[in-house]
Design a protein around this motif. Structure first.
Motif, mmCIF file in Angstrom:
data_model
loop_
_atom_site.group_PDB
_atom_site.id
_atom_site.type_symbol
_atom_site.label_atom_id
_atom_site.label_comp_id
_atom_site.label_asym_id
_atom_site.label_seq_id
_atom_site.Cartn_x
_atom_site.Cartn_y
_atom_site.Cartn_z
ATOM 1 N N GLN A 86 1.007 -1.256 -0.109
ATOM 2 C CA GLN A 86 -0.131 -0.165 0.120
ATOM 3 C C GLN A 86 0.672 1.250 -0.050
ATOM 4 N N SER A 87 1.808 1.309 0.901
ATOM 5 C CA SER A 87 2.644 2.393 1.053
ATOM 6 C C SER A 87 3.570 2.828 -0.198
ATOM 7 N N ILE A 88 3.872 1.914 -0.764
ATOM 8 C CA ILE A 88 4.877 1.924 -1.928
ATOM 9 C C ILE A 88 3.889 1.817 -3.391
ATOM 10 N N MET A 89 3.609 0.581 -3.560
ATOM 11 C CA MET A 89 2.834 0.426 -5.041
ATOM 12 C C MET A 89 1.517 1.133 -5.241
ATOM 13 N N VAL A 90 0.825 1.223 -4.402
ATOM 14 C CA VAL A 90 -0.399 1.987 -4.759
ATOM 15 C C VAL A 90 -0.258 3.456 -5.313
ATOM 16 N N HIS A 91 0.826 4.065 -4.870
ATOM 17 C CA HIS A 91 0.792 5.665 -5.213
ATOM 18 C C HIS A 91 1.930 5.694 -6.131
ATOM 19 N N LEU A 92 2.489 4.622 -6.599
ATOM 20 C CA LEU A 92 3.455 4.539 -7.794
ATOM 21 C C LEU A 92 3.160 3.752 -9.100
ATOM 22 N N GLY A 93 2.274 2.664 -8.848
ATOM 23 C CA GLY A 93 1.832 1.878 -9.979
ATOM 24 C C GLY A 93 2.840 0.857 -10.131
ATOM 25 N N TRP A 94 2.681 0.191 -11.257
ATOM 26 C CA TRP A 94 3.453 -0.946 -11.463
ATOM 27 C C TRP A 94 4.861 -0.655 -12.141
ATOM 28 N N ILE A 95 4.896 0.216 -13.137
ATOM 29 C CA ILE A 95 6.366 0.704 -13.680
ATOM 30 C C ILE A 95 7.073 1.313 -12.524
ATOM 31 N N ALA A 96 6.575 2.375 -12.221
ATOM 32 C CA ALA A 96 7.504 3.248 -11.193
ATOM 33 C C ALA A 96 7.794 2.292 -9.976
ATOM 34 N N VAL A 98 8.125 -1.019 -9.547
ATOM 35 C CA VAL A 98 8.897 -2.162 -9.775
ATOM 36 C C VAL A 98 10.232 -1.661 -10.040
ATOM 37 N N VAL A 99 10.629 -0.551 -10.946
ATOM 38 C CA VAL A 99 11.599 0.279 -11.203
ATOM 39 C C VAL A 99 12.308 0.703 -9.814
ATOM 40 N N GLY A 100 11.491 1.340 -9.261
ATOM 41 C CA GLY A 100 11.780 1.960 -7.986
ATOM 42 C C GLY A 100 12.418 0.949 -6.821
ATOM 43 N N LEU A 101 11.690 -0.109 -6.725
ATOM 44 C CA LEU A 101 12.202 -1.127 -5.879
ATOM 45 C C LEU A 101 13.889 -1.826 -6.127
#
Length: 469
Positions: A86-96, A98-101
């Motif tokens: 929730q705190s990472i993926m929900v507000h970044l979406g798939w592309i940003a 996964v790349v961000g991780l």
């Protein structure tokens, strides 16, 4: 010759804690600052005492790199990972997201190696983060970093109490739906459990057997969470992966999520963990870090990505609240999360415990009468304050995000890169440019994330209720 202090164990050689930078040039031999780990007597690097570590009541130089790796993996795979979808993926979406991780993992590995490589700067061990800062920056740097680190660890521990309390409430709600057991009460119960554990485990090295328990507990809630997510994801209709909120809200939440990318990967106490290691301490710490950032990140990636895949933008801040499935499985995962949070609380509290144990020269095993009495009093006060704050402000997660933006990013990226720049005089132009780039970029991120966190605190405070939840 270095100063010496008499203790119950004989004469303890006290290495120098604090000093000014080399380029300040001026020696201040009359400037004496007494500290818990030693005596500051000379600001000139060349005149500093080199040799043994500063005085400490806790065990150092005894553990293998495997122990350090286990501590790091335990910290980073805490039950907090149940909220990162929730705190990472929900507000970044798939592309940003996964790349961000992957980018955050690479940058975090690099940043954590910097203080590890400086552990023996000047020919002596720096067993506390603030010791290293004091050696490089002087007295002001020592106290500023001390404040940032302890504030960060304290707020993280409040979060662990809330996390453990949420797990208790999760178990209760599985069997009762009367909402009688409020989160505030659960947080107090969690605080009491943390206290009982704290008084029986004297220091970080004494966690050896408990790290195996922690790994087992982590495996339970990770496997259960993944299993339930896969089951729900297969059966669920098409999910909504769009970014929720207004256009302005999306921007602020994205900034906060970018900052959150680095939270699960950086404990903020690398020198304290490295202090427990046997020689060669730098090589052993590097081994531990490599294990953490390869094997150790697999559960994080799996839970974060699978949780978002299963529930999309509707992912809860506590993943088990989304999951449907057997009551026994969810109850088991919540109990495991509760127990593992107690162990993690202790790890994050160890630097504070070490300060008081060293200051009052308290040593002894888990059941030594004098040491046990001291731990009951001092650690009891620490747990009482932490538990009351957690109970009074159940939405403290917003404040943890705020402290994270103020403390975590500077502690784990800005300061290590600047320390390396200051300590290493033989860097080439590209290396210096790279470290300055990190200092500037992460300073900007810290400021932006702080603004975003303040906004969230203001919004959530409108619905604040004392002893809420």
């Amino acid at each position: 010759m270095p100063d010496a202090i008499n203790s119950d164990d004989g004469i303890v050689t006290v290495a120098l804690l604090i000093g000014e930078r080399e380029d300040q040039g001026q020696s201040t031999m009359n400037d004496h600052v007494n500290l818990e780990a030693g005596v500051f007597t000379d600001n000139n690097h060349e005149n500093r005492t080199h040799g043994d570590s500063p005085k400490t009541a806790h065990q150092i130089s005894e553990d293998s790199w495997v122990h350090a790796a286990a501590v790091l993996i335990t910290c980073n795979n805490s039950a907090y990972i149940l909220g990162y979808s929730q705190s990472i993926m929900v507000h970044l979406g798939w592309i940003a997201g996964v790349v961000g991780l992957f980018v955050a993992t690479a940058l975090s590995l690099y940043a954590t190696t910097l203080p590890a490589k400086l552990h023996q700067l000047g020919g002596r061990r720096h067993i506390r983060y603030r010791d290293l800062a004091g050696y490089i920056y002087g007295k002001k740097g020592y106290y500023i970093l001390w404040l940032l680190q302890y504030l960060n660890l304290f707020m993280a521990n409040i979060g662990f109490i809330i996390l453990a309390g949420s797990a208790i409430q999760g178990v209760y709600d599985l069997f009762r739906d009367d909402n009688a057991l409020k989160l505030s009460y659960c947080n107090l119960i969690a605080g009491l459990a943390c206290f009982m554990f704290a008084i029986t485990v004297p220091h970080l090295s004494a966690l050896a057997a408990w790290l195996g328990v922690s790994a087992f507990l982590t495996a339970i809630y990770v496997v259960v969470a993944l299993g339930l997510c896969i089951k729900d994801g297969i059966k669920a209709p098409a999910r909504d992966y769009s970014l929720p909120g207004t256009q302005v809200g999306v921007i602020f939440m994205m900034i906060g999520s970018i900052s959150n990318l680095f939270v699960p990967l950086n404990p903020g106490m690398i020198p304290e963990i490295q202090a427990t290691l046997k020689a060669p301490v730098v090589e052993n710490m590097m081994k531990a870090l490599y294990v953490q950032f390869t094997v150790g990140v697999i559960p994080i990636y799996a839970v974060v990505l699978m949780g978002y895949w299963a529930y999309g933008s509707g992912t809860s801040s506590y993943l088990l609240n989304n999951a449907s499935g057997p009551i026994w499985a969810k109850a088991l995962a919540n109990v495991a999360a509760f127990l593992q949070s107690i162990i993690n609380f202790h790890i994050m509290a160890c630097p504070s415990y070490e300060y008081f144990d060293t200051k009052y020269e308290v040593k002894g095993g888990a059941l030594a009468p004098k040491a046990l009495s001291f731990r009951i009093k001092i650690r009891g006060i620490y747990l009482i304050v932490s538990s009351l704050i957690a109970a009074l402000l159940p939405f403290i997660g917003d404040f943890i995000g705020l402290i994270g933006s103020i403390c975590v990013v500077p502690l784990t990226f800005v300061i290590p890169n600047h320390m390396y720049l200051t300590a290493k005089k033989n860097l080439n132009s590209f290396q210096r440019l790279w470290h300055w780039f990190n200092v500037i970029i992460f300073s900007i991120l810290s400021v932006a994330a702080t603004v975003a966190s303040v906004r969230l605190v203001v919004i959530d405070s409108k619905n604040y209720k004392l002893f809420g939840g």
